[in-house]
Design a protein around this motif. Sequence first.
Motif, PDB file in Angstrom:
ATOM      1  N   ALA A  48       0.814  -1.215   0.000  1.00 41.20           N
ATOM      2  CA  ALA A  48       0.000   0.000   0.000  1.00 41.20           C
ATOM      3  C   ALA A  48       0.847   1.264   0.000  1.00 41.20           C
ATOM      4  CB  ALA A  48      -0.927  -0.002   1.221  1.00 41.20           C
ATOM      5  N   LEU A  49       2.001   1.226   0.633  1.00 34.96           N
ATOM      6  CA  LEU A  49       2.776   2.439   0.916  1.00 34.96           C
ATOM      7  C   LEU A  49       3.744   2.833  -0.196  1.00 34.96           C
ATOM      8  CD1 LEU A  49       3.269   4.453   3.332  1.00 34.96           C
ATOM      9  CD2 LEU A  49       5.199   2.981   3.955  1.00 34.96           C
ATOM     10  N   ILE A  50       4.396   1.852  -0.809  1.00 32.19           N
ATOM     11  CA  ILE A  50       5.501   2.135  -1.730  1.00 32.19           C
ATOM     12  C   ILE A  50       4.963   2.504  -3.112  1.00 32.19           C
ATOM     13  CG2 ILE A  50       7.546   1.147  -2.837  1.00 32.19           C
ATOM     14  CD1 ILE A  50       7.687  -0.762  -0.364  1.00 32.19           C
ATOM     15  N   PRO A  51       5.418   3.605  -3.689  1.00 28.06           N
ATOM     16  CA  PRO A  51       4.946   3.989  -5.032  1.00 28.06           C
ATOM     17  C   PRO A  51       5.412   2.998  -6.101  1.00 28.06           C
ATOM     18  CG  PRO A  51       6.706   5.450  -4.300  1.00 28.06           C
ATOM     19  CD  PRO A  51       6.353   4.597  -3.132  1.00 28.06           C
ATOM     20  N   ASP A  52       4.580   2.815  -7.117  1.00 24.18           N
ATOM     21  CA  ASP A  52       4.868   1.823  -8.159  1.00 24.18           C
ATOM     22  C   ASP A  52       6.223   2.036  -8.815  1.00 24.18           C
ATOM     23  OD1 ASP A  52       2.512   0.480  -7.749  1.00 24.18           O
ATOM     24  OD2 ASP A  52       1.420   1.532  -9.330  1.00 24.18           O
ATOM     25  N   GLY A  77      13.388  -7.456  18.514  1.00 24.49           N
ATOM     26  CA  GLY A  77      13.127  -6.789  17.240  1.00 24.49           C
ATOM     27  C   GLY A  77      11.921  -5.867  17.293  1.00 24.49           C
ATOM     28  N   VAL A  78      10.932  -6.216  18.113  1.00 22.29           N
ATOM     29  CA  VAL A  78       9.717  -5.396  18.194  1.00 22.29           C
ATOM     30  C   VAL A  78      10.004  -4.006  18.760  1.00 22.29           C
ATOM     31  CG1 VAL A  78       8.968  -6.049  20.528  1.00 22.29           C
ATOM     32  CG2 VAL A  78       7.255  -5.543  18.772  1.00 22.29           C
ATOM     33  N   LEU A  79      11.117  -3.842  19.469  1.00 22.87           N
ATOM     34  CA  LEU A  79      11.438  -2.545  20.074  1.00 22.87           C
ATOM     35  C   LEU A  79      11.632  -1.458  19.017  1.00 22.87           C
ATOM     36  CD1 LEU A  79      13.940  -3.669  22.881  1.00 22.87           C
ATOM     37  CD2 LEU A  79      11.491  -3.180  23.086  1.00 22.87           C
ATOM     38  N   TRP A  80      12.043  -1.844  17.807  1.00 25.37           N
ATOM     39  CA  TRP A  80      12.204  -0.854  16.733  1.00 25.37           C
ATOM     40  C   TRP A  80      10.874  -0.197  16.370  1.00 25.37           C
ATOM     41  CZ3 TRP A  80      16.937   0.639  15.676  1.00 25.37           C
ATOM     42  CH2 TRP A  80      18.006  -0.256  15.800  1.00 25.37           C
ATOM     43  N   LEU A  81       9.758  -0.861  16.678  1.00 25.35           N
ATOM     44  CA  LEU A  81       8.457  -0.331  16.300  1.00 25.35           C
ATOM     45  C   LEU A  81       7.934   0.721  17.273  1.00 25.35           C
ATOM     46  CD1 LEU A  81       6.608  -3.633  15.262  1.00 25.35           C
ATOM     47  CD2 LEU A  81       8.137  -2.193  13.895  1.00 25.35           C
ATOM     48  N   LEU A  82       8.479   0.748  18.488  1.00 21.16           N
ATOM     49  CA  LEU A  82       7.915   1.610  19.529  1.00 21.16           C
ATOM     50  C   LEU A  82       7.932   3.093  19.157  1.00 21.16           C
ATOM     51  CD1 LEU A  82       9.227  -0.138  22.768  1.00 21.16           C
ATOM     52  CD2 LEU A  82       7.054  -0.464  21.562  1.00 21.16           C
ATOM     53  N   PRO A  83       9.021   3.653  18.613  1.00 26.26           N
ATOM     54  CA  PRO A  83       8.991   5.090  18.269  1.00 26.26           C
ATOM     55  C   PRO A  83       8.422   5.381  16.882  1.00 26.26           C
ATOM     56  CG  PRO A  83      11.196   4.228  17.945  1.00 26.26           C
ATOM     57  CD  PRO A  83      10.362   3.074  18.435  1.00 26.26           C
ATOM     58  N   SER A  84       7.964   4.346  16.170  1.00 22.22           N
ATOM     59  CA  SER A  84       7.517   4.535  14.789  1.00 22.22           C
ATOM     60  C   SER A  84       6.004   4.741  14.721  1.00 22.22           C
ATOM     61  CB  SER A  84       7.902   3.306  13.949  1.00 22.22           C
ATOM     62  OG  SER A  84       6.974   2.254  14.163  1.00 22.22           O
ATOM     63  N   PRO A  85       5.496   5.194  13.576  1.00 26.04           N
ATOM     64  CA  PRO A  85       4.039   5.347  13.414  1.00 26.04           C
ATOM     65  C   PRO A  85       3.299   4.017  13.276  1.00 26.04           C
ATOM     66  CG  PRO A  85       5.277   6.650  11.784  1.00 26.04           C
ATOM     67  CD  PRO A  85       6.238   5.705  12.414  1.00 26.04           C
ATOM     68  N   LEU A  86       4.017   2.895  13.186  1.00 29.31           N
ATOM     69  CA  LEU A  86       3.368   1.618  12.907  1.00 29.31           C
ATOM     70  C   LEU A  86       2.341   1.224  13.971  1.00 29.31           C
ATOM     71  CD1 LEU A  86       6.294  -0.422  11.387  1.00 29.31           C
ATOM     72  CD2 LEU A  86       3.976  -0.408  10.477  1.00 29.31           C
ATOM     73  N   LEU A  87       2.634   1.488  15.217  1.00 24.77           N
ATOM     74  CA  LEU A  87       1.710   1.074  16.271  1.00 24.77           C
ATOM     75  C   LEU A  87       0.413   1.883  16.250  1.00 24.77           C
ATOM     76  CD1 LEU A  87       4.119   0.471  19.303  1.00 24.77           C
ATOM     77  CD2 LEU A  87       3.213  -1.165  17.651  1.00 24.77           C
ATOM     78  N   ARG A  88       0.411   3.001  15.541  1.00 25.12           N
ATOM     79  CA  ARG A  88      -0.809   3.822  15.419  1.00 25.12           C
ATOM     80  C   ARG A  88      -1.489   3.619  14.059  1.00 25.12           C
ATOM     81  NH1 ARG A  88       3.250   7.133  17.215  1.00 25.12           N
ATOM     82  NH2 ARG A  88       3.358   8.250  15.218  1.00 25.12           N
ATOM     83  N   LEU A  89      -1.005   2.656  13.300  1.00 25.47           N
ATOM     84  CA  LEU A  89      -1.501   2.443  11.934  1.00 25.47           C
ATOM     85  C   LEU A  89      -2.646   1.428  11.958  1.00 25.47           C
ATOM     86  CD1 LEU A  89      -0.752   3.306   8.991  1.00 25.47           C
ATOM     87  CD2 LEU A  89       0.592   1.198   8.862  1.00 25.47           C
ATOM     88  N   HIS A  90      -3.864   1.908  11.837  1.00 27.10           N
ATOM     89  CA  HIS A  90      -5.020   1.004  11.903  1.00 27.10           C
ATOM     90  C   HIS A  90      -5.489   0.563  10.519  1.00 27.10           C
ATOM     91  CE1 HIS A  90      -5.888   1.021  16.232  1.00 27.10           C
ATOM     92  NE2 HIS A  90      -5.297   2.194  16.207  1.00 27.10           N
ATOM     93  N   GLU A  91      -5.391   1.441   9.527  1.00 26.09           N
ATOM     94  CA  GLU A  91      -5.735   1.083   8.154  1.00 26.09           C
ATOM     95  C   GLU A  91      -4.454   1.046   7.315  1.00 26.09           C
ATOM     96  OE1 GLU A  91      -8.744   0.265   7.301  1.00 26.09           O
ATOM     97  OE2 GLU A  91      -9.689   0.826   9.202  1.00 26.09           O
ATOM     98  N   LEU A  92      -4.540   0.432   6.142  1.00 26.26           N
ATOM     99  CA  LEU A  92      -3.385   0.444   5.243  1.00 26.26           C
ATOM    100  C   LEU A  92      -3.049   1.886   4.880  1.00 26.26           C
ATOM    101  CD1 LEU A  92      -4.137  -2.543   2.836  1.00 26.26           C
ATOM    102  CD2 LEU A  92      -2.437  -2.448   4.657  1.00 26.26           C
ATOM    103  N   PRO A  93      -1.764   2.246   4.893  1.00 24.85           N
ATOM    104  CA  PRO A  93      -1.381   3.643   4.655  1.00 24.85           C
ATOM    105  C   PRO A  93      -1.550   4.047   3.199  1.00 24.85           C
ATOM    106  CG  PRO A  93       0.564   2.269   4.794  1.00 24.85           C
ATOM    107  CD  PRO A  93      -0.609   1.378   5.131  1.00 24.85           C
ATOM    108  N   GLU A  94      -1.618   5.361   2.976  1.00 24.91           N
ATOM    109  CA  GLU A  94      -1.635   5.888   1.615  1.00 24.91           C
ATOM    110  C   GLU A  94      -0.219   5.821   1.033  1.00 24.91           C
ATOM    111  OE1 GLU A  94      -4.344   6.700  -0.058  1.00 24.91           O
ATOM    112  OE2 GLU A  94      -5.502   6.099   1.716  1.00 24.91           O
ATOM    113  N   VAL A  95      -0.134   5.907  -0.291  1.00 19.46           N
ATOM    114  CA  VAL A  95       1.162   5.865  -0.959  1.00 19.46           C
ATOM    115  C   VAL A  95       2.039   7.001  -0.446  1.00 19.46           C
ATOM    116  CG1 VAL A  95       2.352   6.102  -3.175  1.00 19.46           C
ATOM    117  CG2 VAL A  95       0.241   4.769  -3.031  1.00 19.46           C
ATOM    118  N   GLU A  96       3.295   6.665  -0.150  1.00 20.95           N
ATOM    119  CA  GLU A  96       4.251   7.634   0.388  1.00 20.95           C
ATOM    120  C   GLU A  96       5.353   7.855  -0.642  1.00 20.95           C
ATOM    121  OE1 GLU A  96       5.996   7.829   4.755  1.00 20.95           O
ATOM    122  OE2 GLU A  96       7.133   6.400   3.545  1.00 20.95           O
ATOM    123  N   GLU A  97       5.322   9.005  -1.299  1.00 21.51           N
ATOM    124  CA  GLU A  97       6.326   9.296  -2.331  1.00 21.51           C
ATOM    125  C   GLU A  97       7.671   9.662  -1.699  1.00 21.51           C
ATOM    126  OE1 GLU A  97       6.287   9.001  -5.494  1.00 21.51           O
ATOM    127  OE2 GLU A  97       4.171   8.598  -5.891  1.00 21.51           O
TER     128      GLU A  97
END
Length: 411
Positions: free
Chosen positions: A339-343, A391-411
Amino acid sequence: MVRIPAVLREREFRRFWLGETVSLFGDQITLIALPLVAVLTLDASASQMGFLTAAALVPNLLFSLHAGAWLDRRGKRRQAMIATALGRAALLATIPLAYLLGLLSFAQLLVVSFLVGTLSVFFFVAYSTLFVSLVPRSRYLEANSVLYGSRAFSFVSGPSVGGVLVQALAAPGALVADALSFLVSALSLSSISPDEPPTEEAQRGHVKTGIRYIANSPIVRASLLATATINFFNFIFWALFILYATRTLGVRPGLLGLVLGAASVGGVIGAVVAGKLSRRIGVGPAFAVGCVVFPAPLVLVPLAGGAEWTILGLLFAAEFLSGLGVMILDITVGSIKAALIPDRLRARVAGAYMLVNYGVRPVGSLVGGGLGSWIGLRPTLWIASVGAVAGVLWLLPSPLLRLHELPEVEE
């Protein structure tokens, strides 16, 4: 009444899925048959087996970046996948042919493993782009669940089929099955015609664009650091697991294979529940759950001891729960990246991701062997199983834990 996933009602995806499913079963047969060719037919030593494993993994380090850049520049990802499937079929077929002619050597196994590994890099880098060409965004989780469900089911039955074929045809003959599976994959890919994304002109820094994208994306960067950490420690673990289970715990190889094969059903269940879990708690938190549930149960292995049934029960639980977790992890992170990576960057990002995520695997195996010799098998397994959970500790400061829906494309 069993509900057929909506994505399988789409003709082109259904054909793609069928080819992938057959190929995955063939891969599981080769995972057993190729090492057995080396051991039973060529009487390979322990060091030679290490070289054989490394030969298949090294192409990830050498070619992932350039494969992604080449595919984004050239396009025609489906044709590239067909060519790599046919190439791998031909390479594997040379082994039983050489065996029949009395010409088989360990050098040939090394060359075939390296070349098959190289073609696999190009296949899987192209795969990520073809996937989004076949599947609408709203079906990413469902489609990944179907594809990874086939992978999990191949883990359950593939090794058993491989064992039967080795018994019936000898180890070199069993590789014919994987060669045929690649032909099925090529046939299925040739029967579809998805609209692929446009190519991009090569400019200065074209090859390194995937690395820069990952470094600048807080979501992809955190997911890569988490999965690479888990992979590193997981390969430390698996470098020693069979040795520990058979020599230290005294589990007979045949019985160990039955227990691990039966426990692989955890992966099938994981593929079924991943989508439901993502909808209930969010795709990012579900990914975090997978990052914990995949490695954490492996602590049961160094804990195992006592009566044989206790040992087997703990090994079963470790593999069952870990298989469940890895499917949740793979399905959610695959959908997030789709979902995130542009084509226009997809193949280059896939190549850069593979470079790190797969590149740590041979390093982990080497570290596992060294640590096992230095401090012993059980302490090394403790380090590996606990370290992977970190390994899960890398996720703590990231937006991933707040990501409930698939993200929009990130250019």
